[in-house]
Design a protein around this motif. Structure first.
Motif, PDB file in Angstrom:
ATOM      1  N   ASP A 243       0.808  -1.225   0.000  1.00 63.13           N
ATOM      2  CA  ASP A 243       0.000   0.000   0.000  1.00 63.13           C
ATOM      3  C   ASP A 243       0.842   1.276   0.000  1.00 63.13           C
ATOM      4  N   THR A 244       2.164   1.168   0.142  1.00 68.37           N
ATOM      5  CA  THR A 244       3.014   2.359   0.076  1.00 68.37           C
ATOM      6  C   THR A 244       3.442   2.676  -1.360  1.00 68.37           C
ATOM      7  N   ALA A 245       3.175   1.781  -2.294  1.00 67.27           N
ATOM      8  CA  ALA A 245       3.578   1.993  -3.684  1.00 67.27           C
ATOM      9  C   ALA A 245       2.676   3.027  -4.351  1.00 67.27           C
ATOM     10  N   ASN A 246       3.276   3.893  -5.117  1.00 66.32           N
ATOM     11  CA  ASN A 246       2.545   4.941  -5.833  1.00 66.32           C
ATOM     12  C   ASN A 246       2.037   4.381  -7.164  1.00 66.32           C
ATOM     13  N   PRO A 247       0.700   4.340  -7.373  1.00 61.98           N
ATOM     14  CA  PRO A 247       0.153   3.772  -8.619  1.00 61.98           C
ATOM     15  C   PRO A 247       0.694   4.435  -9.879  1.00 61.98           C
ATOM     16  N   GLU A 248       0.946   5.740  -9.798  1.00 67.44           N
ATOM     17  CA  GLU A 248       1.474   6.474 -10.954  1.00 67.44           C
ATOM     18  C   GLU A 248       2.863   5.953 -11.320  1.00 67.44           C
ATOM     19  N   TYR A 249       3.690   5.724 -10.299  1.00 73.92           N
ATOM     20  CA  TYR A 249       5.046   5.231 -10.536  1.00 73.92           C
ATOM     21  C   TYR A 249       5.012   3.793 -11.057  1.00 73.92           C
ATOM     22  N   VAL A 250       4.175   2.972 -10.439  1.00 83.48           N
ATOM     23  CA  VAL A 250       4.085   1.565 -10.838  1.00 83.48           C
ATOM     24  C   VAL A 250       3.655   1.451 -12.300  1.00 83.48           C
ATOM     25  N   ALA A 251       2.647   2.220 -12.684  1.00 78.44           N
ATOM     26  CA  ALA A 251       2.178   2.193 -14.071  1.00 78.44           C
ATOM     27  C   ALA A 251       3.280   2.616 -15.036  1.00 78.44           C
ATOM     28  N   THR A 271      -0.167  -7.157  -2.573  1.00 78.90           N
ATOM     29  CA  THR A 271      -1.134  -7.531  -1.532  1.00 78.90           C
ATOM     30  C   THR A 271      -2.279  -6.529  -1.493  1.00 78.90           C
ATOM     31  N   ASN A 272      -2.281  -5.587  -2.406  1.00 77.67           N
ATOM     32  CA  ASN A 272      -3.295  -4.537  -2.414  1.00 77.67           C
ATOM     33  C   ASN A 272      -4.630  -5.043  -2.961  1.00 77.67           C
ATOM     34  N   ASN A 273      -5.678  -4.268  -2.659  1.00 73.21           N
ATOM     35  CA  ASN A 273      -7.026  -4.707  -3.032  1.00 73.21           C
ATOM     36  C   ASN A 273      -7.379  -4.322  -4.473  1.00 73.21           C
ATOM     37  N   GLN A 274      -8.594  -4.732  -4.872  1.00 72.35           N
ATOM     38  CA  GLN A 274      -9.060  -4.499  -6.234  1.00 72.35           C
ATOM     39  C   GLN A 274      -9.153  -3.013  -6.553  1.00 72.35           C
ATOM     40  N   PHE A 275      -9.483  -2.206  -5.554  1.00 75.55           N
ATOM     41  CA  PHE A 275      -9.596  -0.763  -5.773  1.00 75.55           C
ATOM     42  C   PHE A 275      -8.252  -0.176  -6.189  1.00 75.55           C
ATOM     43  N   TRP A 276      -7.160  -0.616  -5.555  1.00 76.88           N
ATOM     44  CA  TRP A 276      -5.813  -0.142  -5.903  1.00 76.88           C
ATOM     45  C   TRP A 276      -5.438  -0.606  -7.313  1.00 76.88           C
ATOM     46  N   ILE A 277      -5.845  -1.832  -7.657  1.00 79.43           N
ATOM     47  CA  ILE A 277      -5.588  -2.360  -9.002  1.00 79.43           C
ATOM     48  C   ILE A 277      -6.296  -1.511 -10.055  1.00 79.43           C
ATOM     49  N   GLU A 278      -7.508  -1.080  -9.739  1.00 80.37           N
ATOM     50  CA  GLU A 278      -8.245  -0.228 -10.684  1.00 80.37           C
ATOM     51  C   GLU A 278      -7.528   1.103 -10.902  1.00 80.37           C
ATOM     52  N   LYS A 279      -6.879   1.608  -9.860  1.00 81.31           N
ATOM     53  CA  LYS A 279      -6.076   2.825 -10.007  1.00 81.31           C
ATOM     54  C   LYS A 279      -4.919   2.596 -10.979  1.00 81.31           C
ATOM     55  N   ILE A 280      -4.294   1.427 -10.865  1.00 81.99           N
ATOM     56  CA  ILE A 280      -3.194   1.079 -11.773  1.00 81.99           C
ATOM     57  C   ILE A 280      -3.702   1.022 -13.210  1.00 81.99           C
ATOM     58  N   GLU A 283      -4.362   4.466 -14.529  1.00 87.99           N
ATOM     59  CA  GLU A 283      -3.110   5.183 -14.743  1.00 87.99           C
ATOM     60  C   GLU A 283      -2.402   4.677 -16.005  1.00 87.99           C
ATOM     61  N   LEU A 284      -2.475   3.377 -16.243  1.00 84.92           N
ATOM     62  CA  LEU A 284      -1.890   2.811 -17.457  1.00 84.92           C
ATOM     63  C   LEU A 284      -2.532   3.390 -18.710  1.00 84.92           C
ATOM     64  N   LYS A 285      -3.856   3.455 -18.705  1.00 83.71           N
ATOM     65  CA  LYS A 285      -4.565   4.005 -19.865  1.00 83.71           C
ATOM     66  C   LYS A 285      -4.219   5.476 -20.074  1.00 83.71           C
ATOM     67  N   LYS A 286      -4.142   6.212 -18.985  1.00 82.48           N
ATOM     68  CA  LYS A 286      -3.831   7.642 -19.058  1.00 82.48           C
ATOM     69  C   LYS A 286      -2.423   7.866 -19.607  1.00 82.48           C
ATOM     70  N   GLN A 287      -1.452   7.165 -19.065  1.00 83.57           N
ATOM     71  CA  GLN A 287      -0.065   7.346 -19.505  1.00 83.57           C
ATOM     72  C   GLN A 287       0.159   6.786 -20.902  1.00 83.57           C
ATOM     73  N   PHE A 288      -0.560   5.723 -21.242  1.00 83.26           N
ATOM     74  CA  PHE A 288      -0.432   5.134 -22.578  1.00 83.26           C
ATOM     75  C   PHE A 288      -0.801   6.154 -23.651  1.00 83.26           C
ATOM     76  N   LEU A 289      -1.839   6.927 -23.400  1.00 83.65           N
ATOM     77  CA  LEU A 289      -2.289   7.919 -24.379  1.00 83.65           C
ATOM     78  C   LEU A 289      -1.292   9.059 -24.566  1.00 83.65           C
ATOM     79  N   ASP A 290      -0.428   9.263 -23.569  1.00 86.55           N
ATOM     80  CA  ASP A 290       0.575  10.328 -23.663  1.00 86.55           C
ATOM     81  C   ASP A 290       1.844   9.882 -24.402  1.00 86.55           C
ATOM     82  N   ILE A 291       1.932   8.585 -24.704  1.00 86.35           N
ATOM     83  CA  ILE A 291       3.121   8.065 -25.391  1.00 86.35           C
ATOM     84  C   ILE A 291       2.935   8.218 -26.894  1.00 86.35           C
ATOM     85  N   SER A 292       3.906   8.830 -27.532  1.00 83.57           N
ATOM     86  CA  SER A 292       3.747   9.170 -28.950  1.00 83.57           C
ATOM     87  C   SER A 292       4.255   8.093 -29.907  1.00 83.57           C
TER      88      SER A 292
END
Length: 431
Positions: A243-251, A271-280, A283-292
């Motif tokens: 739970d200390t991992a930053n979803p933005e960094y992980v993505a 060990t994080n829950n489904q809600f944290w996974i949804e954040k990942i 974040e993946l979709k958001k960052q993916f769109l910024d990749i050219s």
């Protein structure tokens, strides 16, 4: 975008361990004739394959001083400065790996020691094209030079104009490598293994490459012609997160590894829950769109990627040690504690601010690492990769006398009586 497994069974865990296995039979059918033709026809075969595969008509295989000077003018001062910083950090880390061993008196009058001897002739393969891996020149050239290898050559494919990417030439000369040849693919591996009119043969070949290069390295190694750095496969990253991992960094770490290859092995264990996974996932979709660029490669890679949720970090670590990943990021509370539990991994990155990208370029560690689970028995490239260690011993007459009874008993038991005699003949005048 990524498959999610919640508390998977042992059978599912076994399937997660599996990397994508490509059928290499068709590649081998193409590579074997290339290797044989280069062995037989030398430079003529190299020129033929360069025209066929690189669409380039190269007049002079070896890079000239003029080529180096022109490359120097094309590389920006900003890039030169960054190469210098990376060089200093990588050199600092690898220099500390050089240790001179002192003789040990294992028993009275018996001295033994090892001496580190550099491999005389080594060859580097550096991919060119759309992703010229000049950073790999730093990772190979620095430990190679520090080890004292006296003959280092480098092969890299030319572009359609018959030129080498300027960053490759600048970095190579900066490191001190000036014998560079404009040849790529399996033909380059064969040239370094057997030698041609222009390219000398070497004793060990280093460097990454596509499937054809990888297969060619395996073939010449299996033939006993040369040694190679290590078996290779697609790039890999496993991230262990709590739970200390930053979803933005992980993505961002998941995406940075996925752009290497559509077959990249990418796994997040947590060990994080489904809600944290949804954040990942968001974040993946958001960052993916910024990749050219390389979106197609990233998309294919992420489809093969996995997220696994366990009840405990101990379960996460058990799976990780079975996987033996190339890169392991531990984004957890007490990351150093969990780092001590790592048994199998190529390189480990501890905490939120230790991304693989830093290790790929500038932190100092080497980025040429075992993949495909080979981290269970292979290490990444280091000073040790460029040397062999020869053992020495010096025994006095008294020391030999002290050993003689033991050697006599052991050699007699094995039925090797000439061994016994070689000891006793030296001591026959002893009372």
């Amino acid at each position: 975008m990524i498959q999610v497994y919640i508390r998977p069974t042992s059978e599912i865990c076994k399937s997660i361990l599996n990397r994508t296995i490509q059928d290499s039979s068709n590649i081998k059918k193409l590579v074997y004739p290339i290797i044989d033709n280069v062995k037989k026809y030398g430079d003529l075969a190299l020129n033929t394959y360069t025209k066929k595969y690189d669409y380039a008509d190269v007049k002079c295989i070896q890079v000239t001083e003029k080529d180096f000077d022109e490359a120097d003018m094309k590389v920006s001062n900003q890039l030169k400065k960054s190469i210098e910083i990376a060089y200093q950090n990588i050199k600092c880390f690898h220099q500390k790996q050089i240790h001179e061993e002192t003789p040990i008196e294992v028993s009275k009058g018996v001295f033994c020691w090892r001496k580190m001897i550099p491999i005389e002739k080594v060859g580097f393969y550096i991919p060119g094209g759309s992703a010229p891996l000049f950073s790999t020149i730093l990772m190979l050239g620095i430990p190679g030079k520090l080890s004292g290898c006296s003959n280092i050559i480098l092969c890299t494919p030319p572009n359609r104009n018959g030129d080498i990417h300027p960053a490759i030439l600048y970095t190579a000369r900066y490191v001190g490598i000036t014998r560079i040849y404009k040849v790529g693919g399996a033909q380059a591996i064969s040239a370094m293994a057997y030698g041609t009119e222009s390219i000398p043969s070497v004793y060990k070949i280093f460097g990454p490459g596509n499937s054809y290069v990888t297969i060619a390295k395996e073939i010449v190694f299996q033939k006993g012609i040369v040694s190679i750095d290590m078996p290779a496969g697609p790039s890999e990253v496993v991230i262990m997160a709590d739970d200390t991992a930053n979803p933005e960094y992980v993505a961002s770490d998941l995406l940075s590894q996925s752009e290497h290859d559509p077959e990249s092995y990418i796994l997040l264990v947590t060990t994080n829950n489904q809600f944290w996974i949804e954040k990942i996932q968001k974040e993946l979709k958001k960052q993916f769109l910024d990749i050219s660029n390389k979106q197609d490669i990233i998309e294919k890679s992420l489809k093969n990627s996995k997220i696994v949720i366990f009840n405990s970090l101990d379960e996460c670590m058990t799976l990780i040690n079975q996987i033996a990943p190339e890169h392991l990021i531990i984004n957890c509370r007490n990351a150093s504690y969990w780092g001590e539990k790592v048994i199998n991994a190529g390189s480990v990155f501890l905490g939120n601010y230790s991304p693989v990208s830093a290790g790929d370029y500038v932190s100092g560690t080497n980025h040429i690492l075992p993949t495909y689970g080979y981290a269970k028995c292979y290490s990444g490239v280091s000073i040790d990769s460029f040397v062999k260690k020869i053992t020495f011993q010096k025994i006095s007459k008294k020391g030999l006398k002290n050993l003689s009874e033991c050697v006599n008993i052991l050699s007699s038991e094995e039925g090797l009586f000439a061994h016994k005699k070689s000891i006793n003949i030296r001591l026959k005048n002893e009372s």
